[in-house]
Design a protein around this motif. Sequence first.
Motif, PDB file in Angstrom:
ATOM      1  N   MET A   1      12.775  -7.108   6.131  1.00  0.00           N
ATOM      2  CA  MET A   1      11.399  -6.935   6.556  1.00  0.00           C
ATOM      3  C   MET A   1      11.035  -8.099   7.481  1.00  0.00           C
ATOM      4  SD  MET A   1       7.993  -6.781   4.290  1.00  0.00           S
ATOM      5  CE  MET A   1       7.693  -8.509   4.353  1.00  0.00           C
ATOM      6  N   GLN A   2      10.530  -7.773   8.657  1.00  0.00           N
ATOM      7  CA  GLN A   2      10.216  -8.826   9.619  1.00  0.00           C
ATOM      8  C   GLN A   2       8.726  -8.898   9.928  1.00  0.00           C
ATOM      9  OE1 GLN A   2      12.835  -7.468  12.624  1.00  0.00           O
ATOM     10  NE2 GLN A   2      14.638  -8.173  11.555  1.00  0.00           N
ATOM     11  N   ASP A   3       8.032  -7.786   9.849  1.00  0.00           N
ATOM     12  CA  ASP A   3       6.599  -7.752  10.141  1.00  0.00           C
ATOM     13  C   ASP A   3       5.812  -7.828   8.828  1.00  0.00           C
ATOM     14  OD1 ASP A   3       4.055  -7.332  11.099  1.00  0.00           O
ATOM     15  OD2 ASP A   3       4.397  -5.263  11.716  1.00  0.00           O
ATOM     16  N   ASP A   6       3.913  -4.665   7.842  1.00  0.00           N
ATOM     17  CA  ASP A   6       4.685  -3.438   7.650  1.00  0.00           C
ATOM     18  C   ASP A   6       4.573  -3.023   6.190  1.00  0.00           C
ATOM     19  OD1 ASP A   6       6.517  -1.370   7.623  1.00  0.00           O
ATOM     20  OD2 ASP A   6       8.277  -2.671   7.820  1.00  0.00           O
ATOM     21  N   LEU A   7       3.635  -2.131   5.895  1.00  0.00           N
ATOM     22  CA  LEU A   7       3.367  -1.731   4.518  1.00  0.00           C
ATOM     23  C   LEU A   7       4.577  -1.055   3.881  1.00  0.00           C
ATOM     24  CD1 LEU A   7       1.239  -1.806   2.352  1.00  0.00           C
ATOM     25  CD2 LEU A   7       0.311   0.319   3.237  1.00  0.00           C
ATOM     26  N   VAL A   8       5.248  -0.206   4.620  1.00  0.00           N
ATOM     27  CA  VAL A   8       6.447   0.450   4.100  1.00  0.00           C
ATOM     28  C   VAL A   8       7.507  -0.608   3.780  1.00  0.00           C
ATOM     29  CG1 VAL A   8       8.335   2.050   4.656  1.00  0.00           C
ATOM     30  CG2 VAL A   8       5.985   2.647   5.233  1.00  0.00           C
ATOM     31  N   GLY A   9       7.653  -1.594   4.658  1.00  0.00           N
ATOM     32  CA  GLY A   9       8.617  -2.662   4.427  1.00  0.00           C
ATOM     33  C   GLY A   9       8.253  -3.506   3.208  1.00  0.00           C
ATOM     34  N   ARG A  59      12.164   5.829   0.408  1.00  0.00           N
ATOM     35  CA  ARG A  59      11.484   5.924  -0.890  1.00  0.00           C
ATOM     36  C   ARG A  59      10.102   5.281  -0.810  1.00  0.00           C
ATOM     37  NH1 ARG A  59      13.038   3.190  -6.476  1.00  0.00           N
ATOM     38  NH2 ARG A  59      11.568   4.302  -7.776  1.00  0.00           N
ATOM     39  N   SER A  60      10.006   4.160  -0.109  1.00  0.00           N
ATOM     40  CA  SER A  60       8.718   3.477   0.060  1.00  0.00           C
ATOM     41  C   SER A  60       7.723   4.356   0.810  1.00  0.00           C
ATOM     42  CB  SER A  60       8.907   2.176   0.829  1.00  0.00           C
ATOM     43  OG  SER A  60       9.766   1.320   0.139  1.00  0.00           O
ATOM     44  N   ALA A  61       8.188   4.977   1.884  1.00  0.00           N
ATOM     45  CA  ALA A  61       7.306   5.850   2.667  1.00  0.00           C
ATOM     46  C   ALA A  61       6.824   7.019   1.815  1.00  0.00           C
ATOM     47  CB  ALA A  61       8.037   6.351   3.910  1.00  0.00           C
ATOM     48  N   THR A  62       7.716   7.569   0.992  1.00  0.00           N
ATOM     49  CA  THR A  62       7.340   8.679   0.116  1.00  0.00           C
ATOM     50  C   THR A  62       6.294   8.229  -0.902  1.00  0.00           C
ATOM     51  OG1 THR A  62       9.523   9.668   0.369  1.00  0.00           O
ATOM     52  CG2 THR A  62       8.234  10.378  -1.523  1.00  0.00           C
ATOM     53  N   LEU A  63       6.519   7.062  -1.510  1.00  0.00           N
ATOM     54  CA  LEU A  63       5.541   6.542  -2.474  1.00  0.00           C
ATOM     55  C   LEU A  63       4.194   6.287  -1.812  1.00  0.00           C
ATOM     56  CD1 LEU A  63       7.771   4.032  -4.481  1.00  0.00           C
ATOM     57  CD2 LEU A  63       6.767   6.155  -5.329  1.00  0.00           C
ATOM     58  N   LEU A  64       4.226   5.702  -0.624  1.00  0.00           N
ATOM     59  CA  LEU A  64       2.992   5.417   0.098  1.00  0.00           C
ATOM     60  C   LEU A  64       2.257   6.715   0.442  1.00  0.00           C
ATOM     61  CD1 LEU A  64       1.207   3.254   1.363  1.00  0.00           C
ATOM     62  CD2 LEU A  64       2.591   3.430   3.429  1.00  0.00           C
TER      63      LEU A  64
END
Length: 147
Positions: A1-3, A6-9, A59-64
């Motif tokens: 994760m760099q940003d 970045d909520l998904v990150g 998986r993060s995007a799906t949860l979000l």
Amino acid sequence: MQDPHDLVGLIAYSLYKRQKLDFVDAHQSEHGCKPTADELRVFYQLVNMPDQIEALRTRSATLLEQVSEVVLEEALQEMQKDFQARLLSELKTPKNFWRAVGENVLANLVAAGLVTLALVMFYLSQVEVVPAVGNALGYEVTPKPQK
């Protein structure tokens, strides 16, 4: 994760940390001790593979998305309740008698005007329009001879 925005990150990183804690707990349960530096290095290598990182992000995007749907659904239900309450309040509040009379008179005048317009249009479609307009204005209109 760099940003850092970045909520998904960020969610993916928390999932990674959960995997790491689960790995340490499982190792301690099986072997009675914490993993060695070499065992942690193997874990890091496996978790940092591109496919694993992409799986965590997916998986993060799906949860979000699921959380967003729940939040939006709750907000929509709240807005609907508020709207229904205001609508019931408006319907229960009696109108001023003269205002109601004025609204009804205006509505009837508009309806009568539309009916009159429809009748005029029907009449004009049955007769030739130009002679009818000329007669109404007091002029004699003679049709052109057809060739």
